[in-house]
Design a protein around this motif. Structure first.
Motif, PDB file in Angstrom:
ATOM      1  N   SER A  14       0.847  -1.194   0.000  1.00 22.05           N
ATOM      2  CA  SER A  14       0.000   0.000   0.000  1.00 22.05           C
ATOM      3  C   SER A  14       0.883   1.245   0.000  1.00 22.05           C
ATOM      4  N   HIS A 122     -14.197   1.606  -1.214  1.00 22.08           N
ATOM      5  CA  HIS A 122     -12.806   1.593  -0.776  1.00 22.08           C
ATOM      6  C   HIS A 122     -12.309   0.155  -0.753  1.00 22.08           C
ATOM      7  N   SER A 124      -9.280  -2.520   0.384  1.00 22.93           N
ATOM      8  CA  SER A 124      -8.186  -2.661   1.351  1.00 22.93           C
ATOM      9  C   SER A 124      -7.217  -3.723   0.860  1.00 22.93           C
TER      10      SER A 124
END
Length: 171
Positions: A14, A122, A124
């Motif tokens: 990330s 969103h 993850s």
């Protein structure tokens, strides 16, 4: 055919939350990949501050935008920094990089379909890691990726030819 979790066969990094006060558009510092830059493969935002080398993205690496449509693309510009809400994914030894690239739209669609949202979806890194993927033998993965690469190349040629026909038609 066997199956496995994506996180067991790929590294998912990330992006970092770089300080926005160090962002600029005058070209000083390192180019910075924001979510809006994933699909175009280029950026006009730069970061002039300290950074960790592990957040550097090189041309050709696979990126995923983690908000909205969950787009995936290969970075096609110069070395740049991986900003938050964008992740870099790279295959381990039992997963072919080309196969991974072509498999990702299906993986992202499955995640998108099961992701609740009010305004913007969103994604993850945990969702990615825990998604099950088909794992044919490595040679079969390479064969599949080669066929899909050829199909993409033909699609691009066709699009360019149609654009030229439209231009000629307007002339």
């Amino acid at each position: 055919m066997s199956f496995g979790l994506l996180g067991d066969h790929a590294e998912i990094l990330s992006g970092f939350a770089f300080k926005s006060k160090a962002f600029n558009t005058d070209g000083s510092g390192m180019p910075l990949i924001r979510i809006r830059d994933v699909m175009p493969g280029q950026t006009s935002t730069y970061y002039d501050g300290p950074f960790d080398e592990r957040f550097v993205v090189n041309s050709g690496e696979i990126l995923i935008g983690m908000d909205g449509d969950f787009n995936r693309a290969r970075w096609s510009s110069e070395r740049a920094l991986l900003n938050q809400r964008v992740c870099k994914i790279s295959a381990h030894s039992k997963l072919n990089e080309g196969y991974l690239f072509h498999l990702l739209p299906q993986v992202l669609q499955v995640i998108s379909d099961r992701t609740p949202f009010v305004t913007v979806k969103h994604l993850s890194a945990k969702d990615l890691r825990e998604t099950e993927i088909p794992l044919p033998p490595l040679e079969e993965q390479k064969r599949i990726a080669g066929i899909l690469d050829q199909a993409d190349a033909l699609r691009r040629l066709r699009t360019r030819a149609l654009d030229k026909l439209n231009t000629l038609g307007q002339a």
